[in-house]
Scaffold this active site. Structure first.
Site, PDB file in Angstrom:
ATOM      1  N   ALA A  33     -36.059  23.140  -6.215  1.00  0.00           N
ATOM      2  CA  ALA A  33     -36.511  23.940  -7.368  1.00  0.00           C
ATOM      3  C   ALA A  33     -37.006  25.306  -6.833  1.00  0.00           C
ATOM      4  O   ALA A  33     -37.777  25.312  -5.999  1.00  0.00           O
ATOM      5  CB  ALA A  33     -37.288  23.348  -8.301  1.00  0.00           C
ATOM      6  N   LYS A  34     -36.625  26.441  -7.602  1.00  0.00           N
ATOM      7  CA  LYS A  34     -37.199  27.640  -7.339  1.00  0.00           C
ATOM      8  C   LYS A  34     -38.351  27.928  -8.109  1.00  0.00           C
ATOM      9  O   LYS A  34     -38.215  28.778  -9.462  1.00  0.00           O
ATOM     10  CB  LYS A  34     -36.123  28.684  -7.454  1.00  0.00           C
ATOM     11  CG  LYS A  34     -35.722  29.389  -6.228  1.00  0.00           C
ATOM     12  CD  LYS A  34     -34.376  30.377  -6.241  1.00  0.00           C
ATOM     13  CE  LYS A  34     -34.864  31.823  -5.982  1.00  0.00           C
ATOM     14  NZ  LYS A  34     -35.341  31.885  -4.582  1.00  0.00           N
ATOM     15  N   ALA A  35     -39.521  27.495  -7.955  1.00  0.00           N
ATOM     16  CA  ALA A  35     -40.719  27.564  -8.886  1.00  0.00           C
ATOM     17  C   ALA A  35     -41.553  28.454  -8.067  1.00  0.00           C
ATOM     18  O   ALA A  35     -42.043  28.573  -6.880  1.00  0.00           O
ATOM     19  CB  ALA A  35     -41.313  26.102  -9.229  1.00  0.00           C
TER      20      ALA A  35
END
Ligand code: PPE
Length: 309
Positions: free
Chosen positions: A156-158
């Site tokens: 995830a690109k969080a």
């Protein structure tokens, strides 16, 4: 930084300097935002966004893993991005869509906070320096390990997850290097602070697998496809740290960094960009700029608005 006059926020265009949030924005406190890094390039067919659909898909997947429902469809996000670029007048730009938990109740439970969305564009040159892109960057293996899938979600690109990359980046910079290489929790090679990693040995290209806690990079996938189409063997497998020292060539891929060669790791010389790195970089640049017929469907051309009568 050459920026656009307007930023798209929750369905409307607002002036760059007015695109603000409240200090109790949940994402400011807890990093509860997901984002993408995307680039548009000037092509013969007009500005074109590289693998736009794949970036939008990953944005929705990242949001979903943090239980954020994006109040727009994929097609609406795509159209809003097109319009943001059109209105910016930029021919090539970096695109930053961000989906974040806005101002609402404080505390770790986020699901009662609104989900806000913004898209900003600006001109962004070579991420690791123009000189680095041509002659290679110097990197060091970080003392920080990349976040692992038993604590966070590497795919995830969080926002909050990036504190990991930020610690590694500061450490590398303070030690006089341009980039850090993080190992995964098992001690195998993972990736750079914002790029995936490839190494070449005896003519074969190797890159860490998804199980090594990497981000499933879109440019990583592109580089694998291009290299295989060019006839190179590409192997996804665990890479031991010591193999970095034995590599003939090493390079990084990412939206911001594009394809950047590596010149040395931990002061061990790899040398100037090698033959395979340069060959793949050339085709990759052609694909980004819409010059590669074979990969034309990777370029999402921004339509020119019809002239107002
Ligand atoms: N790993 C990480 C941790 C990462 O952040 C990126 C992109 C990649 C790999 C490569 O992914 P892709 O762009 O899909 O090929 N990093 C973004 C953020 C850079 C920033 O400074 O912000 C980018 O390149 O846009």
């Amino acid at each position: 930084m050459k920026q656009a006059d307007l930023i798209w926020m929750n369905g409307e265009f607002v002036a760059w300097e007015d695109a603000k949030v409240h200090v109790l924005t949940h994402a400011l406190h807890y990093g509860t935002g997901v984002f993408e890094g995307v680039r548009a390039y000037e092509t013969a067919r007009g500005p074109a966004i590289f693998r736009h659909q794949d970036h939008i898909e990953r944005l929705f997947r990242s949001a979903g893993m943090y239980f954020m429902e994006i109040p727009f469809t994929r097609e609406e996000i795509r159209a809003a991005t097109h319009e943001t670029i059109q209105r910016s007048g930029l021919k090539s730009c970096y695109i930053r869509p961000l989906v974040f938990r806005g101002a609402g109740p404080m505390g770790l439970y986020p699901l009662d906070c609104p989900v806000d969305v913004m898209i900003a564009v600006w001109e962004w040159g070579a991420y690791l320096g123009e000189e680095g892109k041509v002659n290679g960057v110097r990197a060091a293996v970080s003392s920080w390990r990349r976040i692992s899938s038993d604590a966070l979600i590497p795919t995830a690109k969080a926002g909050g997850q990036y504190l990991n990359s930020i610690l590694a980046k500061i450490e590398a910079d303070k030690a006089g290097y341009e980039e850090a290489i993080l190992l995964d929790s098992r001690g195998y090679v993972c990736e750079g602070t914002g790029e995936n990693l490839f190494l070449v040995r005896d003519g074969v290209i190797h890159t860490p697998p998804l199980t090594a806690s990497i981000l499933d990079g879109i440019n990583r996938r592109s580089a694998i496809t291009l290299a295989r189409d060019m006839g190179y063997e590409v192997v996804e497998r665990d890479i031991a740290r010591a193999e970095l020292a034995l590599a003939d060539e090493v390079f990084l891929t990412g939206t911001a960094a594009e394809l950047t060669p590596m010149r040395s790791i931990d002061d061990i010389e790899i040398g100037p960009p090698g033959e395979i790195t340069r060959a793949v970089q050339q085709v990759f640049e052609d694909a980004l700029h819409g010059r590669a017929e074979q990969y034309a469907d990777w370029n999402d051309v921004v339509p020119v608005p019809a002239p107002t009568p």
